[in-house]
Motif scaffolding. Structure first.
Motif, PDB file in Angstrom:
ATOM      1  N   ILE A   1       0.845  -1.203   0.000  1.00  0.00           N
ATOM      2  CA  ILE A   1       0.000   0.000   0.000  1.00  0.00           C
ATOM      3  C   ILE A   1       0.877   1.248   0.000  1.00  0.00           C
ATOM      4  O   ILE A   1       0.632   2.204  -0.750  1.00  0.00           O
ATOM      5  CB  ILE A   1      -0.942  -0.005   1.219  1.00  0.00           C
ATOM      6  CG1 ILE A   1      -1.915  -1.161   1.141  1.00  0.00           C
ATOM      7  CG2 ILE A   1      -1.734   1.280   1.276  1.00  0.00           C
ATOM      8  CD1 ILE A   1      -2.769  -1.288   2.368  1.00  0.00           C
TER       9      ILE A   1
ATOM     10  N   ALA B   1       0.803   3.842  -3.132  1.00  0.00           N
ATOM     11  CA  ALA B   1       0.265   5.181  -2.888  1.00  0.00           C
ATOM     12  C   ALA B   1       1.337   6.239  -3.106  1.00  0.00           C
ATOM     13  O   ALA B   1       1.041   7.332  -3.604  1.00  0.00           O
ATOM     14  CB  ALA B   1      -0.292   5.276  -1.478  1.00  0.00           C
TER      15      ALA B   1
ATOM     16  N   THR C   1       1.206   9.272  -5.724  1.00  0.00           N
ATOM     17  CA  THR C   1       1.443  10.672  -5.368  1.00  0.00           C
ATOM     18  C   THR C   1       2.390  11.327  -6.352  1.00  0.00           C
ATOM     19  O   THR C   1       2.187  12.457  -6.779  1.00  0.00           O
ATOM     20  CB  THR C   1       2.032  10.740  -3.961  1.00  0.00           C
ATOM     21  OG1 THR C   1       1.198  10.041  -3.087  1.00  0.00           O
ATOM     22  CG2 THR C   1       2.198  12.157  -3.512  1.00  0.00           C
TER      23      THR C   1
ATOM     24  N   PHE D   1      -4.021  13.488  -1.157  1.00  0.00           N
ATOM     25  CA  PHE D   1      -4.817  12.402  -0.583  1.00  0.00           C
ATOM     26  C   PHE D   1      -4.028  11.091  -0.576  1.00  0.00           C
ATOM     27  O   PHE D   1      -4.019  10.357   0.416  1.00  0.00           O
ATOM     28  CB  PHE D   1      -6.112  12.248  -1.376  1.00  0.00           C
ATOM     29  CG  PHE D   1      -6.912  11.065  -0.969  1.00  0.00           C
ATOM     30  CD1 PHE D   1      -7.589  11.070   0.228  1.00  0.00           C
ATOM     31  CD2 PHE D   1      -6.954   9.936  -1.754  1.00  0.00           C
ATOM     32  CE1 PHE D   1      -8.305   9.969   0.616  1.00  0.00           C
ATOM     33  CE2 PHE D   1      -7.666   8.840  -1.373  1.00  0.00           C
ATOM     34  CZ  PHE D   1      -8.346   8.853  -0.183  1.00  0.00           C
ATOM     35  N   PHE D   2      -3.345  10.797  -1.680  1.00  0.00           N
ATOM     36  CA  PHE D   2      -2.606   9.532  -1.713  1.00  0.00           C
ATOM     37  C   PHE D   2      -1.387   9.576  -0.816  1.00  0.00           C
ATOM     38  O   PHE D   2      -0.922   8.530  -0.352  1.00  0.00           O
ATOM     39  CB  PHE D   2      -2.232   9.168  -3.138  1.00  0.00           C
ATOM     40  CG  PHE D   2      -3.367   8.556  -3.869  1.00  0.00           C
ATOM     41  CD1 PHE D   2      -3.831   7.314  -3.492  1.00  0.00           C
ATOM     42  CD2 PHE D   2      -4.008   9.217  -4.884  1.00  0.00           C
ATOM     43  CE1 PHE D   2      -4.904   6.748  -4.127  1.00  0.00           C
ATOM     44  CE2 PHE D   2      -5.074   8.650  -5.525  1.00  0.00           C
ATOM     45  CZ  PHE D   2      -5.523   7.420  -5.146  1.00  0.00           C
TER      46      PHE D   2
ATOM     47  N   VAL E   1      -2.780   8.410   2.299  1.00  0.00           N
ATOM     48  CA  VAL E   1      -2.957   6.951   2.212  1.00  0.00           C
ATOM     49  C   VAL E   1      -1.620   6.241   2.392  1.00  0.00           C
ATOM     50  O   VAL E   1      -1.566   5.135   2.930  1.00  0.00           O
ATOM     51  CB  VAL E   1      -3.609   6.589   0.872  1.00  0.00           C
ATOM     52  CG1 VAL E   1      -3.685   5.099   0.690  1.00  0.00           C
ATOM     53  CG2 VAL E   1      -4.996   7.166   0.804  1.00  0.00           C
ATOM     54  N   SER E   2      -0.514   6.850   1.963  1.00  0.00           N
ATOM     55  CA  SER E   2       0.758   6.168   2.146  1.00  0.00           C
ATOM     56  C   SER E   2       1.334   6.371   3.539  1.00  0.00           C
ATOM     57  O   SER E   2       2.162   5.577   3.972  1.00  0.00           O
ATOM     58  CB  SER E   2       1.754   6.632   1.097  1.00  0.00           C
ATOM     59  OG  SER E   2       2.709   7.474   1.639  1.00  0.00           O
TER      60      SER E   2
ATOM     61  N   THR F   1       0.390  12.989   9.573  1.00  0.00           N
ATOM     62  CA  THR F   1      -0.885  12.967   8.865  1.00  0.00           C
ATOM     63  C   THR F   1      -1.815  14.055   9.371  1.00  0.00           C
ATOM     64  O   THR F   1      -2.535  14.683   8.598  1.00  0.00           O
ATOM     65  CB  THR F   1      -1.525  11.591   9.028  1.00  0.00           C
ATOM     66  OG1 THR F   1      -0.514  10.614   8.836  1.00  0.00           O
ATOM     67  CG2 THR F   1      -2.601  11.375   8.019  1.00  0.00           C
TER      68      THR F   1
END
Lengths: 106, 181
Positions: free
Chosen positions: B17, B21, B25, B36-37, B40-41, B66
């Motif tokens: 993942i 991600a 990006t 957003f990605f 996610v990473s 984050t």
């Protein structure tokens, strides 16, 4: 033999560092250059914590270095983004090629 | 054939993942999607820290990286509102840009290849046992603040505080409007 060892973590760190470096070289949007820098820092942080876990498990210096690293990353993000906003206010663009025109009197 | 344990499967899923991600990006056209990605990473990275017996690092990853830094990025993306029209990246790039892209790809492949080669040369370390207090908030607090007058960690942490203060002052000065005196 388990797969989850120092080699796997360092390989993940190297891949993240190279991917971030590729973004820094490739992109011209300054926002995405900053995002790629954060990816590079993420790889370095994974390397710090995993080296501490697998090679020097009797101390926590890697975690301490990780805390210093995210402090510096926060400062870098704040200053870089405010520079980005200043450039955007002058030229209405976020491409890094706009930085060549900073010398012109506007 | 390596028999995978549950820990290995978890690590492989999280690492997959993170890598997918991050690449997303880097290659995303839209800065909102790129931010957003990146979120996610970064969240599975906290999971990797938890697997590495570093719960404080995982918490800081979620809260500071984050929660603070990427929300700052999101604010800036919303503020400058990148137009969906044809940006200069989508126009035909001049030849020096194309040369730079080729060089960038080659340099990153060189970094990844040499780094992976060095990493694969490492001896396969066995399982390392850690003490039950390893990475806990108590142990890190003791490392940072025990005997504070002679502890270099305490002093460098205070230096970090000064650096953040200087960064705040510089950011406020840089982003202040031109007509505000």
């Amino acid at each position: 033999m388990t797969f989850f060892n120092l080699k796997a973590c360092l390989a993940l760190a190297v891949i993240l560092f190279a991917a971030g470096g590729f973004g820094v070289f490739l992109r011209r949007n300054m926002l995405q250059i900053f995002l790629s820098l954060e990816i590079m820092l993420n790889g370095v942080n994974i390397a710090l914590v995993s080296l501490n876990r697998f090679l020097w498990p009797e101390t926590q210096t890697g975690h301490y270095l990780y805390m210093l690293s995210i402090g510096v990353a926060a400062v870098e993000a704040a200053i870089g983004l405010s520079m980005l906003i200043a450039v955007f206010r002058n030229s209405r663009a976020v491409e890094s090629s706009e930085l060549r025109k900073l010398g012109d009197a506007s | 054939m390596i028999d995978l344990t549950a820990q290995d499967l978890l690590f492989l899923v999280l690492a997959g993942i993170i890598i997918v991600a991050s690449l997303w990006t880097v290659f995303a056209e839209n800065p909102v999607r790129a931010t957003f990605f990146l979120i996610v990473s970064f969240l599975p990275t906290a999971g990797i820290y938890m697997m590495l017996h570093a719960p404080l690092a995982g918490l800081l990853q979620v809260l500071v990286y984050t929660g603070a830094i990427l929300v700052l990025f999101t604010f800036v993306v919303m503020m400058i509102n990148p137009s969906p029209g044809p940006s200069s990246e989508r126009l035909t790039p001049p030849p020096y840009i194309r040369r730079t892209r080729l060089l960038a790809a080659l340099a990153s492949l060189a970094i990844a290849g040499s780094g992976l080669w060095l990493v694969l040369l490492l001896p396969a370390g066995g399982a390392v046992e850690v003490q039950s207090e390893f990475g806990s908030v108590r142990a890190i607090g003791r490392l940072l603040f025990e005997n504070p007058l002679e502890n270099p960690h305490t002093i460098s942490l205070q230096m970090l505080g000064l650096l953040i203060l200087g960064g705040i002052i510089l950011a406020v000065n840089l982003s202040r409007g031109r007509n505000v005196r």
